[in-house]
Write an enzyme that holds these catalytic residues in place. Sequence first.
Site, PDB file in Angstrom:
ATOM      1  N   ASN A   9       0.868  -1.175   0.000  1.00 12.94           N
ATOM      2  CA  ASN A   9       0.000   0.000   0.000  1.00 12.94           C
ATOM      3  C   ASN A   9       0.906   1.226   0.000  1.00 12.94           C
ATOM      4  OD1 ASN A   9      -1.798   2.045   0.450  1.00 12.94           O
ATOM      5  ND2 ASN A   9      -2.365   1.415   2.532  1.00 12.94           N
ATOM      6  N   LYS A  11       0.124   4.242  -0.197  1.00  8.35           N
ATOM      7  CA  LYS A  11      -0.483   5.416   0.447  1.00  8.35           C
ATOM      8  C   LYS A  11      -0.267   6.651  -0.442  1.00  8.35           C
ATOM      9  CE  LYS A  11      -0.013   3.096   4.836  1.00  8.35           C
ATOM     10  NZ  LYS A  11       0.102   3.165   6.295  1.00  8.35           N
ATOM     11  N   HIS A  94      -9.511   1.523   4.904  1.00  7.47           N
ATOM     12  CA  HIS A  94      -8.217   1.624   5.593  1.00  7.47           C
ATOM     13  C   HIS A  94      -8.375   2.530   6.816  1.00  7.47           C
ATOM     14  CE1 HIS A  94      -4.055   2.523   6.473  1.00  7.47           C
ATOM     15  NE2 HIS A  94      -3.766   1.409   5.813  1.00  7.47           N
ATOM     16  N   GLU A  96      -6.590   4.778   7.973  1.00 10.96           N
ATOM     17  CA  GLU A  96      -6.292   6.198   7.737  1.00 10.96           C
ATOM     18  C   GLU A  96      -7.493   6.901   7.121  1.00 10.96           C
ATOM     19  OE1 GLU A  96      -2.657   5.477   5.635  1.00 10.96           O
ATOM     20  OE2 GLU A  96      -1.728   4.843   7.513  1.00 10.96           O
ATOM     21  N   GLU A 166      -5.396  -4.884  10.504  1.00 13.63           N
ATOM     22  CA  GLU A 166      -4.341  -3.888  10.722  1.00 13.63           C
ATOM     23  C   GLU A 166      -4.602  -3.149  12.034  1.00 13.63           C
ATOM     24  OE1 GLU A 166      -2.346  -2.702   6.732  1.00 13.63           O
ATOM     25  OE2 GLU A 166      -4.007  -1.340   7.097  1.00 13.63           O
ATOM     26  N   GLY A 172       2.775   2.110  10.856  1.00  8.32           N
ATOM     27  CA  GLY A 172       3.756   3.180  10.720  1.00  8.32           C
ATOM     28  C   GLY A 172       4.487   3.514  12.014  1.00  8.32           C
ATOM     29  N   SER A 212       3.561  -2.268  10.181  1.00  9.06           N
ATOM     30  CA  SER A 212       5.019  -2.316  10.348  1.00  9.06           C
ATOM     31  C   SER A 212       5.628  -3.653   9.934  1.00  9.06           C
ATOM     32  CB  SER A 212       5.412  -1.967  11.789  1.00  9.06           C
ATOM     33  OG  SER A 212       5.025  -0.646  12.091  1.00  9.06           O
TER      34      SER A 212
HETATM   35  P1  13P Z   1       3.148   0.270   7.608  1.00  7.36           P
HETATM   36  O1  13P Z   1       3.611  -1.024   7.008  1.00  7.36           O
HETATM   37  O2  13P Z   1       3.896   1.475   7.126  1.00  7.36           O
HETATM   38  O3  13P Z   1       3.044   0.186   9.100  1.00  7.36           O
HETATM   39  O4  13P Z   1       1.642   0.507   7.079  1.00  7.36           O
HETATM   40  C1  13P Z   1       0.710  -0.511   7.223  1.00  7.36           C
HETATM   41  C2  13P Z   1      -0.506  -0.151   6.475  1.00  7.36           C
HETATM   42  O5  13P Z   1      -1.249   0.721   6.857  1.00  7.36           O
HETATM   43  C3  13P Z   1      -0.764  -0.866   5.211  1.00  7.36           C
HETATM   44  O6  13P Z   1      -2.028  -0.590   4.737  1.00  7.36           O
END
Ligand code: 13P
Length: 248
Positions: A9, A11, A94, A96, A166, A172, A212
Amino acid sequence: MRIPIIAGNWKMNNTISESLALVDGIKSNKLDEEVEKVVAVPFTSLSEVKKALEGTDIKLAAQNMHWEDSGAYTGEVSPLMLKEIGTDYCIIGHSERRQYFNEIDESVNKKIKSALKHGIKPIVCVGETLEERESGKEEIVVKEQVLKALEGVDKEDIKNIVIAYEPIWAIGTGKTASSDDANHMCGFIRKTIGDKYDENTKESVRIQYGGSVKPSTIKELMSKEEIDGALVGGASLVAGDFVKLVNY
Ligand code: 13P
C-alpha cells in the site's frame, strides 16, 4: 489451499514517474510465482502502472473508491473508472481513511458491495486502536467492523474479498503485533466469518496482517496458520524490500 497474498500500500506516495521507477525496480527481480502480488498505488499512477505491469503477474489495486458509478461527487473516483483501467483490487476502509476522512462502517459496506458488483476485489481493512486493545476490546471492535462491512454480502462473494487485520497502533509505528497476537486476531476474524457463513467460507477466506511488516518479520508472520498474507505500507516503497517480502 489459500494462496498467499502480499500487497504493497503505497499510500500518498509516488508521482507517476516515481511509481514507474518503483515498478521497474520490482520487475527487475525474480518474484515467487506462488505468491499473489499486489501494488496499491495512488489514483494518478493507476493507468501508467497498469501498462508497466503488462506481462507480469503483479496485480493492481486502488486505495479507495466511491460506491456510485458516477454523479455529482466532486473529487471522488468511481468503480467504473477503476475498472476501465483494469484495476484488480481496491483497498476499502483503511484505518487512515476511517481516522482522517470520516470513513464509517456504512460507507465501507456500500463500497464493498459496489466493488464486487463491478468485479473489483475489495481488500477490507479492520483493526482496533491502542486504547481499545489496552482495554481488552479488540475482539468486540474487530467483530463489529467485520460484520458491518459484510452486511448483505453473499457467501459466494467472500472468495473475492481479502480481509486485512491492521491494528492501528502498529501502523507506521515500527511496533508489529507479535506473530501470536496477529495470528490470534486473524483466527478470530476467520471464526467470525465462519459463524456468519459456513465452514467452507471460513477456510477459504484470505486474511492478511498489516502494521510495520518488514523483510525481517515477514517469515515468522507467514509461518502462522491463520495469516495468509501482508498489507505493507512503508517497506513496500523500497523495491528491494517489497521483493524480499514477496519472496519470504
Ligand atoms: P506500515 O507497514 O507502514 O506500518 O503501514 C501498514 C498499512 O497501513 C498498510 O495498509
